[in-house]
Design an enzyme around this catalytic site. Sequence first.
Site, mmCIF file in Angstrom:
data_model
loop_
_atom_site.group_PDB
_atom_site.id
_atom_site.type_symbol
_atom_site.label_atom_id
_atom_site.label_comp_id
_atom_site.label_asym_id
_atom_site.label_seq_id
_atom_site.Cartn_x
_atom_site.Cartn_y
_atom_site.Cartn_z
ATOM 1 N N CYS A 154 60.003 44.986 5.123
ATOM 2 C CA CYS A 154 59.529 46.366 5.329
ATOM 3 C C CYS A 154 59.524 47.216 4.056
ATOM 4 O O CYS A 154 58.838 48.231 4.000
ATOM 5 C CB CYS A 154 60.384 47.074 6.372
ATOM 6 S SG CYS A 154 60.182 46.425 8.029
ATOM 7 N N HIS A 178 61.015 55.518 5.558
ATOM 8 C CA HIS A 178 60.535 54.385 6.348
ATOM 9 C C HIS A 178 60.678 54.766 7.823
ATOM 10 O O HIS A 178 61.645 55.434 8.201
ATOM 11 C CB HIS A 178 61.382 53.140 6.035
ATOM 12 C CG HIS A 178 60.995 51.936 6.836
ATOM 13 N ND1 HIS A 178 59.733 51.400 6.808
ATOM 14 C CD2 HIS A 178 61.700 51.161 7.700
ATOM 15 C CE1 HIS A 178 59.676 50.350 7.610
ATOM 16 N NE2 HIS A 178 60.851 50.186 8.171
ATOM 17 N N ASN A 195 56.325 51.030 13.666
ATOM 18 C CA ASN A 195 56.797 50.530 12.377
ATOM 19 C C ASN A 195 55.741 49.581 11.798
ATOM 20 O O ASN A 195 55.512 48.512 12.354
ATOM 21 C CB ASN A 195 58.133 49.809 12.597
ATOM 22 C CG ASN A 195 58.729 49.236 11.317
ATOM 23 O OD1 ASN A 195 58.095 49.254 10.268
ATOM 24 N ND2 ASN A 195 59.941 48.727 11.414
HETATM 25 N N1 ACO Z 1 61.893 48.366 27.289
HETATM 26 C C1 ACO Z 1 62.883 48.532 28.177
HETATM 27 N N2 ACO Z 1 64.132 48.130 27.952
HETATM 28 C C2 ACO Z 1 64.395 47.519 26.784
HETATM 29 C C3 ACO Z 1 63.397 47.310 25.809
HETATM 30 C C4 ACO Z 1 62.092 47.754 26.097
HETATM 31 N N3 ACO Z 1 61.074 47.599 25.247
HETATM 32 N N4 ACO Z 1 63.951 46.691 24.733
HETATM 33 C C5 ACO Z 1 65.269 46.517 25.014
HETATM 34 N N5 ACO Z 1 65.526 47.007 26.241
HETATM 35 C C6 ACO Z 1 66.808 47.055 26.945
HETATM 36 C C7 ACO Z 1 67.757 45.996 26.450
HETATM 37 O O1 ACO Z 1 67.498 44.765 27.077
HETATM 38 C C8 ACO Z 1 69.097 46.579 26.842
HETATM 39 O O2 ACO Z 1 69.310 46.307 28.197
HETATM 40 P P1 ACO Z 1 70.775 45.992 28.758
HETATM 41 O O3 ACO Z 1 71.588 47.224 28.444
HETATM 42 O O4 ACO Z 1 70.532 45.770 30.207
HETATM 43 O O5 ACO Z 1 71.222 44.778 28.005
HETATM 44 C C9 ACO Z 1 68.872 48.085 26.688
HETATM 45 O O6 ACO Z 1 67.458 48.276 26.683
HETATM 46 C C10 ACO Z 1 69.482 48.705 25.448
HETATM 47 O O7 ACO Z 1 69.269 47.860 24.353
HETATM 48 P P2 ACO Z 1 69.776 48.238 22.922
HETATM 49 O O8 ACO Z 1 69.397 47.157 21.976
HETATM 50 O O9 ACO Z 1 71.201 48.679 22.974
HETATM 51 O O10 ACO Z 1 68.880 49.535 22.629
HETATM 52 P P3 ACO Z 1 68.960 50.504 21.432
HETATM 53 O O11 ACO Z 1 69.197 51.869 21.911
HETATM 54 O O12 ACO Z 1 69.828 49.988 20.310
HETATM 55 O O13 ACO Z 1 67.450 50.448 20.898
HETATM 56 C C11 ACO Z 1 66.207 49.432 19.096
HETATM 57 C C12 ACO Z 1 66.913 49.216 20.443
HETATM 58 C C13 ACO Z 1 65.045 50.375 19.355
HETATM 59 C C14 ACO Z 1 65.659 48.101 18.594
HETATM 60 C C15 ACO Z 1 67.197 50.043 18.080
HETATM 61 O O14 ACO Z 1 68.375 49.299 18.043
HETATM 62 C C16 ACO Z 1 66.614 50.098 16.687
HETATM 63 O O15 ACO Z 1 65.728 50.871 16.423
HETATM 64 N N6 ACO Z 1 67.166 49.298 15.765
HETATM 65 C C17 ACO Z 1 66.782 49.358 14.365
HETATM 66 C C18 ACO Z 1 65.315 49.137 14.107
HETATM 67 C C19 ACO Z 1 64.940 47.710 14.161
HETATM 68 O O16 ACO Z 1 65.741 46.834 14.392
HETATM 69 N N7 ACO Z 1 63.629 47.460 13.871
HETATM 70 C C20 ACO Z 1 63.131 46.151 13.763
HETATM 71 C C21 ACO Z 1 63.549 45.629 12.449
HETATM 72 S S1 ACO Z 1 62.489 46.024 11.138
HETATM 73 C C22 ACO Z 1 63.057 47.304 10.213
HETATM 74 O O17 ACO Z 1 62.273 48.123 9.927
HETATM 75 C C23 ACO Z 1 64.381 47.329 9.681
#
Ligand code: ACO
Length: 359
Positions: free
Chosen positions: A111, A249, A279
């Site tokens: 990224c 970003h 993203n």
């Molecule tokens: N729709 C509905 N529910 C979902 C989805 C979706 N698209 N995706 C995940 N869930 C569920 C999960 O299964 C989980 O369910 P559970 O509690 O029953 O197990 C619940 O939602 C919560 O999941 P978390 O991973 O705790 O959600 P979080 O609030 O952390 O959000 C996210 C996830 C958006 C990925 C966040 O962690 C994030 O933004 N992380 C950093 C960015 C990232 O990783 N980007 C990709 C990498 S690239 C970069 O640019 C660095």
Amino acid sequence: MRYADITGWGKCTPPAILTNADLSTFLETDDEWIQSRTGMQERRISHVPVSDLAHIACERALAAAGKTASDVELIIFGSCSFDQMVPNAASRVQQLLGADNAACIDLNTACTSGMYALSVATAMIKTGSVKSTLVIGAEVTSVLMDWSDRDVAVLFGDGAAAFLLEASDQKSGVVAESLGCFGKHRDILDVTGWGTKYINQGLVLGDTKWNFNGPEIFKRAVIGMSKACDNVLEKENLAKEEIDLVVPHQANLRIIDALAKRMGAGEEKVFVNIQRYGNMSAATAPLALVEAVEEGRVTPGAKLLLPAFGGGLTWSAHLINWGARTTPLGTTDVDLPPCAKTGLELVQDIIAAKKAAQA
Ligand code: ACO
């Protein structure tokens, strides 16, 4: 002292839109979850390879600078979704532009690739190796997406941005930067099926699985980008309040908010376009900067801070002194071929093509 002024800027956003509602037609997800957890409303899906998007962004950057392709001495293409490994993607952009005098480099730091490309280009101009460089941040992750995985499929979109950098005696362009990598934690963002090592493991190239720990990436993104911002401010002996605009970003609106809080930057000092594009990986921060200029958020002489974060886990921040000009010198009629399909239809085509390849 020689600097690398940003004299041209351009973007290319593919026309097909994939909304949160479209995603919920084939994934167990919904608009409320995606918007509240990420800030994203829609993203773009490309109907052409990444170098075609990059080409149009470069044509626009050259027109904005009032330059022609033959003026360019170097093209650095930042991405992790090149349409081919050999020949490289920068050489295709050279061919499409007719930039016959340019050397061509592909650069991948996930990224952050567009921002690392900006660093390399600036350094090569500062050392006197070249006088003008096209810098590209472009990505087409849609073809490499695992569209069955709601954890990741909702997060990404396609796009491209480009800048023309030219040697200058004025203190403009990138004036300080901080680059780094949390290599010890590289496995928390790991995509299988996207490189040569998987062939010996019986995996088909392009049959991807995205293994990532979202909450861990979230934490490290905030830490990495804050640290990088502090480093560049210290290098230039600047206080946070002296920054006119932060252009971060855009991986998650909550990451941007956490970073802004640490920087003490109010909404008016942070540029956000994640709602429109999701993203776009390497294209994200460069395209956000192009839109910030287009929307009049960048004033002549503005001090801009661009923190970024990506797989690796690479991190960066760039302090840019914007030059005197914020309006393009010209425009171009060169454009993408029209797209007859919707974003959802393009995604359905990708899913069908992968299924057919696996059968
Ligand atoms: N729709 C509905 N529910 C979902 C989805 C979706 N698209 N995706 C995940 N869930 C569920 C999960 O299964 C989980 O369910 P559970 O509690 O029953 O197990 C619940 O939602 C919560 O999941 P978390 O991973 O705790 O959600 P979080 O609030 O952390 O959000 C996210 C996830 C958006 C990925 C966040 O962690 C994030 O933004 N992380 C950093 C960015 C990232 O990783 N980007 C990709 C990498 S690239 C970069 O640019 C660095």
